[in-house]
Design a protein around this motif. Structure first.
Motif, mmCIF file in Angstrom:
data_model
loop_
_atom_site.group_PDB
_atom_site.id
_atom_site.type_symbol
_atom_site.label_atom_id
_atom_site.label_comp_id
_atom_site.label_asym_id
_atom_site.label_seq_id
_atom_site.Cartn_x
_atom_site.Cartn_y
_atom_site.Cartn_z
ATOM 1 N N ARG A 223 10.376 6.561 -17.056
ATOM 2 C CA ARG A 223 11.588 5.935 -17.123
ATOM 3 C C ARG A 223 11.874 5.322 -18.511
ATOM 4 N NH1 ARG A 223 15.229 2.351 -14.349
ATOM 5 N NH2 ARG A 223 17.096 2.171 -15.562
ATOM 6 N N ALA A 224 10.842 4.690 -19.173
ATOM 7 C CA ALA A 224 11.136 4.699 -20.811
ATOM 8 C C ALA A 224 11.452 5.703 -21.562
ATOM 9 C CB ALA A 224 9.787 3.775 -21.230
ATOM 10 N N GLU A 225 10.626 6.926 -21.246
ATOM 11 C CA GLU A 225 11.010 8.071 -21.932
ATOM 12 C C GLU A 225 12.330 8.517 -21.768
ATOM 13 O OE1 GLU A 225 8.922 12.593 -22.442
ATOM 14 O OE2 GLU A 225 8.187 11.123 -21.086
ATOM 15 N N GLU A 226 12.696 8.635 -20.411
ATOM 16 C CA GLU A 226 14.104 8.858 -20.436
ATOM 17 C C GLU A 226 15.320 8.239 -21.089
ATOM 18 O OE1 GLU A 226 17.225 11.164 -18.532
ATOM 19 O OE2 GLU A 226 15.084 11.593 -18.621
ATOM 20 N N GLU A 227 14.934 6.927 -21.200
ATOM 21 C CA GLU A 227 15.849 6.046 -21.932
ATOM 22 C C GLU A 227 15.860 6.506 -23.514
ATOM 23 O OE1 GLU A 227 18.106 3.826 -20.732
ATOM 24 O OE2 GLU A 227 17.320 3.769 -18.875
ATOM 25 N N LEU A 228 14.757 6.534 -24.095
ATOM 26 C CA LEU A 228 14.440 6.937 -25.285
ATOM 27 C C LEU A 228 15.180 8.493 -25.518
ATOM 28 C CD1 LEU A 228 10.780 6.309 -26.101
ATOM 29 C CD2 LEU A 228 12.791 4.871 -26.687
ATOM 30 N N ARG A 229 15.128 9.258 -24.474
ATOM 31 C CA ARG A 229 16.059 10.841 -24.758
ATOM 32 C C ARG A 229 17.335 10.489 -24.897
ATOM 33 N NH1 ARG A 229 11.706 13.035 -21.372
ATOM 34 N NH2 ARG A 229 12.943 12.381 -19.602
ATOM 35 N N GLU A 230 17.789 9.737 -23.895
ATOM 36 C CA GLU A 230 19.204 9.172 -24.101
ATOM 37 C C GLU A 230 19.655 8.438 -25.323
ATOM 38 O OE1 GLU A 230 20.521 6.945 -20.379
ATOM 39 O OE2 GLU A 230 19.883 8.381 -19.071
#
Length: 370
Positions: A223-230
């Motif tokens: 989830r943290a990686e997804e937030e960073l991509r966004e």
């Protein structure tokens, strides 16, 4: 007063000086010749009258240069001395002309007691004329008292009116300068507002997502990686929108830019003529609109233009103005950046000086209709 305002004031004074010299100096010189010719009956009379009329002409020349204060005292003394000699010694009823002319140029520009000085001048002319009775018991009331006094009073009134007109012209020039500065400020405020709209919300969201990613990095790495991509996508999109805004691509429309430029120039007191020889497509319109916006800002900020012409053709735009005084083309960073952008899209941008006009021309041949 800033440097540009000072330049405009000096330019206004220069135009008024040339206008006064061209329109008023010839009849003033003719009047001086007539005064000497009518009142001088011998060479001795000429020697008496000439210093008075010369003092008047010198004072007028310095007045047109806004430098009459430097010669005011000697011119007033010389011209004032001619009148009693002319009235009491050589029988010259028009010898007052020199002192009245000099005073009409000097008195309205005194820092204080101007009206007192004007009344004193009229009284001096009347008293000297009345003193003619001491040497001539004939009818001297009209020639030496009434006519010189009335003429001097009228000349003084007209000089005060003319000085006020001169001040109004300068105030109008300064008003146009302030309008131009306000137009540039409004454009900056508009740009700042657009920049805030683009970046303000995005930066706030990025901040929240960065905090959330920091909390999830150990508990939920995916989830943290997804937030960073966004976050990365948001920043990339904001960078792109900011780049478009910086190059005036953000919702740019050539017709709207033409109307905006026309309004800005008219608000600054600059005469503008817009000629549309054809329509351009949307892509060319964006690029030409950028050129028009940048050139408009340059004219308002860096020139002393009184006339602007804008010609829009199916493949280009030409903006000319008469406000550039130099001989060489200056380097304008905004136009240099636009020249590169037009070059990348197959267009050209040229800046030339000639015929008393500074011309910016952008050609976009690939946009011409087939």
């Amino acid at each position: 007063m800033n440097a540009r305002s000072l330049r405009i004031t000096k330019a206004t004074q220069g135009r008024l000086r040339r206008l006064n010299l061209a329109t008023a100096l010839p009849p003033l010189t003719l009047a001086a010749v007539v005064v000497v010719a009518v009142d001088a009956h011998t060479r001795w009379h000429v020697l008496v009258l000439v210093p008075g009329v010369v003092a008047a002409l010198v004072a007028f020349e310095r007045w047109t240069a806004n430098d009459v204060g430097r010669v005011a005292l000697p011119c007033v003394i010389v011209a004032a001395a001619v009148w009693p000699v002319g009235a009491l010694v050589i029988d010259a009823p028009n010898a007052y002309w020199g002192v009245s002319s000099v005073a009409s140029l000097v008195v309205p520009r005194l820092p204080r007691l101007r009206y007192t000085a004007a009344a004193a001048l009229v009284g001096y002319v009347a008293v000297v004329g009345a003193a003619r009775l001491l040497v001539d018991s004939g009818d001297v009331l009209v020639g030496y008292v009434l006519t010189p006094t009335v003429v001097s009073a009228v000349v003084m009134v007209l000089s005060f009116v003319g000085e006020r007109f001169y001040d109004i012209v300068q105030e109008l020039e300064m008003g146009k300068e302030r309008e131009a500065e306000l137009a540039v400020i409004r454009e900056r405020v508009r740009f700042a507002g657009d920049l805030h709209d683009i970046q303000g919300h995005t930066l706030h969201v990025v901040k929240l997502k960065a905090v959330l990613a920091g909390k999830l990095v150990h508990r939920d790495p995916a989830r943290a990686e997804e937030e960073l991509r966004e976050i990365h996508a948001l920043v990339s999109d904001t960078i792109e929108q900011t780049r478009k805004l910086a190059y005036a691509q953000h919702r740019l429309n050539l017709s709207a830019e033409l109307e905006n430029a026309k309004n800005l120039f008219e608000a600054a007191g600059i005469r503008v003529r817009v000629t549309r020889e054809g329509e351009v497509d949307a892509r060319a319109g964006e690029l030409l609109g950028q050129v028009l916006r940048e050139t408009t800002t340059n004219i308002l900020r860096h020139s002393e233009a009184t006339r602007v012409r804008i010609v829009v053709s199916p493949s280009g735009i030409t903006i000319g103005n008469d406000g550039f005084a130099g001989d060489s083309v200056p380097e304008l960073r905004g136009l240099a950046a636009l020249r590169q952008r037009l070059g990348d899209d197959g267009g050209t941008l040229t800046v030339t000086v000639g015929g008393g006009e500074f011309v910016t021309a952008a050609a976009f041949p690939t946009a011409a209709p087939r």
